[in-house]
Every structure is written in structure tokens, then in C-alpha cells.
Write a protein that holds these residues in place. Structure first.
Motif, short mmCIF file in Angstrom:
data_model
loop_
_atom_site.label_atom_id
_atom_site.label_comp_id
_atom_site.label_asym_id
_atom_site.label_seq_id
_atom_site.Cartn_x
_atom_site.Cartn_y
_atom_site.Cartn_z
N LEU A 136 -9.48 -2.78 -3.43
CA LEU A 136 -8.20 -2.40 -4.03
C LEU A 136 -8.00 -0.89 -4.02
N THR A 137 -9.07 -0.15 -4.33
CA THR A 137 -8.97 1.31 -4.29
C THR A 137 -8.69 1.79 -2.88
N GLY A 244 -3.39 8.02 -4.04
CA GLY A 244 -4.55 7.15 -3.87
C GLY A 244 -5.85 7.87 -4.12
N ALA A 245 -5.94 9.12 -3.64
CA ALA A 245 -7.14 9.91 -3.89
C ALA A 245 -7.30 10.19 -5.38
N GLY A 246 -6.18 10.44 -6.04
CA GLY A 246 -6.22 10.72 -7.48
C GLY A 246 -6.73 9.53 -8.28
N ILE A 247 -6.26 8.32 -7.94
CA ILE A 247 -6.72 7.16 -8.72
C ILE A 247 -8.18 6.84 -8.43
N PHE A 295 -0.75 13.72 -7.71
CA PHE A 295 -2.21 13.57 -7.62
C PHE A 295 -2.83 13.54 -9.02
N VAL A 296 -2.46 14.52 -9.85
CA VAL A 296 -3.02 14.60 -11.21
C VAL A 296 -2.59 13.38 -12.03
N TRP A 297 -1.35 12.96 -11.86
CA TRP A 297 -0.83 11.79 -12.57
C TRP A 297 -1.67 10.55 -12.28
N PHE A 302 -5.46 6.57 -14.29
CA PHE A 302 -6.52 5.60 -14.03
C PHE A 302 -7.82 5.96 -14.75
N ALA A 303 -8.01 7.25 -15.05
CA ALA A 303 -9.16 7.61 -15.89
C ALA A 303 -8.99 7.01 -17.28
#
Length: 396
Positions: A136-137, A244-247, A295-297, A302-303
Motif C-alpha cells: 500500500l505504501t 507518497g514519500a511523506g506518508i 510533503f509535510v502534510w 500519517f505519523a
């Protein structure tokens, strides 16, 4: 064992790409069928509602079927649904095809989690499940941007055509590499009693509301970037890569923070999400700042979501199968509500720049509910706060 897990991961990659690819293609689909962007957003809502309602029903219908056979059948639905999407002659047909495709979603992950855990020794079960959900990631990092770029270059139908070989490859992997596993009886009344407890319902509500906030904006991310930021389609694809990289990073960071303190991570993380959303409208006209903000969002959202997945497993220990399926449903129900909420805002005549403000308002509700959950924890001293094994987290 590795080939078996890889087959499950490939399936998860295909399902995740199929779910989220629609966001990047929304303007193309709207033009193709001569419908408004908010109406095209129904493709997101319909998929999510189908997962929410259909997944528990499909899982129940297949509860007595041998598990490997169930997984193959579900991926067969995936292939058939995406073929129907690629060939859809009308918007209504495409809507029905998306509903069909969604039927495999939650049931596959519920059954797949059990299959993955049974493939390895007890002490490695979390790692096996986590490996499956990396599909999924990867779908958000690779599948969605690649499929969006393909759709922009050759037409949106090719994005769905490209999913067919992924589905077929997954089916072949399941057939040849996944061993047969007998089904187990489901004690439906017992599991329902467990998931209806307030402590479980609060977690499901948190998952739903956090998803509402996310998809109020993310559903319309492509037209927003095209209309407000004036980005070209290929540039929008790269912003989706950054998201995607951010999540992906957010999953890792959230796991480590949740090991430290669960509710602090939820409350602090969601407060940061609200701050990012409040900044977003002011940076939308500028390409680099909005790309960094997206990206930060993705990272902070997800964190903050990592502990929610951990809590549902902990609070519904007596009904992990149904709870896992319902958590998929909660996320997708929020997906549908968020897409609909964003559509209503746009239909009412407000601009894309208003969507982050609405999403921030939803986060206020998340924070209030999280505070109530923390109070509930303190009143149940017999249930210690969960120490989270980040390897067990999966993105919805």
C-alpha cells in the motif's frame, strides 16, 4: 515464505494503486465524461462506501471458504473491476465498475493478514503482516504517480489497463506460492459485542474523522494544483510522489514516536496537521512552497495515524478479524465523507483554497475526540496504554 509474502504484497500494491489513482486522474475523467469536478469526486466516494459496507459482507460470505481460494477470487474481482473501468462507456458505468472493484479491498486485507501471519513463526507475525502492507505504501510512492503520468500521456483508460497485468501477476503468485489454509469459524456475536464497546468505537471514530480531513483536500489535489498553482500535469505527478514519500516517512516516524507515548503522538501530530492545513491556502499559488507543504502534510498526517492503527488492535483484542476489517471500513467511510464534503464546498461556490480550512475544522473534532479517548484511558486503569510495535502498522 518470502515468495508467498511477495504475492500478497503485489496484491496490496495493485489494490492500493487502484484506490488512490483516481485522485490524480479526476480532471481528465471530468473532461472525458463532461461532468463537474465535484460529480467526478463521486468516484472516490462510491469506492469508499463500497469498501465500508461491502467488505464486512464479503468477508462474512467467504468466511467458510479456504483462504487461498478466497484471495484468488478477490483478486479476480480486482482484475474484472479494473477491466470494466478501462472500457467504461459512460460515467455511470465507470461508477458501477469502481463499486465492483472496491468489493475486494477490505476483505482481501482482512484475509491476507491472517494468511501472512500463519506463514511464519509467532514471533515474526507482525513483520509478515507489515511486509504485505508495504504494498500500500509503495502504491502511493510509485503506483499512483506512475499511473497518473501514464494517464496524462496516453489517456486515463490506460491507467486502468496497466493495473490488469499487476492483478494477473498477483493471482499467479497466490496460486503458485501461497499454501492452502483452512478457514476458521467466525463467532459473529462475540466479535460484534467486542467491536461495539465504547473504547473500540472511539478509535473507529478517530480513524473516520482523520480520514475525512485528509480526503476533503486530497480528493481534489490535482485540480487544486492545476487551477490555483498552475502546475502542468507532469509537475502534479511529482507532487504526488512527494506526498507518497511523506506518508512513507510518516509511518516510520509515527511508529517510533508511538513507542514513546501513544496519545501524545496522536494529539501532537493532529495539532501539527491542523497547522499545516491552515498554512496551505496561503502557499497554494507558489509551486515550491505548496510542494513542500504537501510533503509535510502527508508526513505529519500519517505519523499521527500510526497510533490509531495500534489502538484498534489493542482495544479489540477479542475480535481482531472484524476489527481489522471495520478499521478499513472506517478509513474508507471517512474517505467518502471527505470527498463528499469537499464536493459540497466546491458546489456551494467556494474555491479550492477553502478546502484546507474546512479540513482543519474537522481536525478540531479529531483533537476533541482524542482528548475524550485519553480521559477514557485514565478511567480504565486496568488497561495500560499500548506500547506499539511499529512493524505491525499498515496504511489504510
Amino acid at each position: 515464505m518470502r515468495k508467498s509474502i511477495l504475492a500478497l504484497t503485489t496484491s496490496a500494491f495493485g489494490i492500493g494503486t487502484s484506490e488512490f489513482i483516481i485522485m490524480g486522474l479526476l480532471p481528465d475523467l471530468a473532461r472525458s465524461f463532461s461532468v463537474s469536478i465535484p460529480k467526478a469526486g463521486l468516484l472516490v466516494s462510491a469506492y469508499a462506501i463500497s469498501v465500508t459496507i461491502g467488505s464486512p459482507l464479503v468477508a462474512l460470505a467467504l468466511s467458510r471458504v479456504e483462504r487461498k481460494r478466497s484471495l484468488v477470487l478477490l483478486m479476480g474481482i480486482f482484475v474484472l473491476g479494473n477491466l470494466a473501468c478501462a472500457l467504461a462507456p459512460t460515467f455511470g458505468f465507470l461508477l458501477a465498475a469502481r463499486i465492483l472493484t472496491a468489493l475486494c479491498h477490505g476483505a482481501f486485507f482482512g484475509t491476507g493478514s491472517i494468511v501472512a501471519s500463519n506463514l511464519v513463526p509467532k514471533e515474526k507475525r507482525s513483520q509478515a503482516i507489515a511486509m504485505m502492507f508495504t504494498g500500500l505504501t509503495l502504491a502511493n510512492v510509485l503506483g499512483v504517480p506512475a499511473g497518473t503520468a501514464l494517464g496524462h500521456a496516453f489517456g486515463w483508460r490506460y491507467s486502468f489497463v496497466a493495473l490488469l497485468p499487476v492483478g494477473i501477476l498477483a493471482i499467479l503468485g497466490l496460486i503458485f506460492f501461497v499454501p492452502e489454509q483452512a478457514s476458521e469459524p467466525v463467532r459473529l456475536r462475540h466479535e460484534l459485542t467486542t467491536v461495539l464497546k465504547p473504547k473500540v468505537q472511539v478509535v473507529l471514530a478517530l480513524s473516520t474523522l482523520s480520514s475525512v480531513s485528509l480526503f476533503t483536500v486530497f480528493t481534489y489535489i490535482a485540480p487544486m494544483l492545476g487551477t490555483v498553482t498552475h502546475l502542468a500535469p507532469n509537475a502534479i505527478t511529482w507532487v504526488l510522489v512527494l506526498f507518497g514519500a511523506g506518508i512513507t516517512i510518516g509511518n516510520i516516524v509515527g511508529g517510533k514516536l508511538s513507542d514513546w507515548r501513544q496519545m501524545t503522538t496522536i494529539l501532537g501530530g493532529m495539532a501539527l496537521v491542523m497547522a499545516v492545513l491552515l498554512v496551505m491556502p496561503f502557499v497554494e499559488p507558489h509551486a515550491l512552497p505548496i510542494a513542500l507543504t504537501v510533503f509535510v502534510w502527508g508526513l505529519v498526517h500519517f505519523a499521527a495515524a500510526v497510533p490509531l492503527q495500534a489502538r484498534i488492535v489493542e482495544k479489540a483484542r477479542a475480535a481482531p478479524n472484524l476489527a481489522s476489517t471495520l478499521n478499513q471500513g472506517a478509513f474508507n467511510f471517512g474517505n467518502a465523507l471527505g470527498a463528499s464534503l469537499g464536493g459540497l464546498v466546491l458546489t456551494a461556490g467556494y474555491s479550492y483554497r477553502s478546502l484546507p480550512f474546512v479540513a482543519a475544522g474537522v481536525i478540531v473534532l479529531v483533537l476533541l475526540l482524542a482528548l475524550a479517548a485519553r480521559h477514557l484511558d485514565k478511567t480504565q486503569l486496568s488497561e495500560p496504554d499500548l506500547v506499539f510495535d511499529r512493524s505491525s502498522f499498515h496504511m489504510h
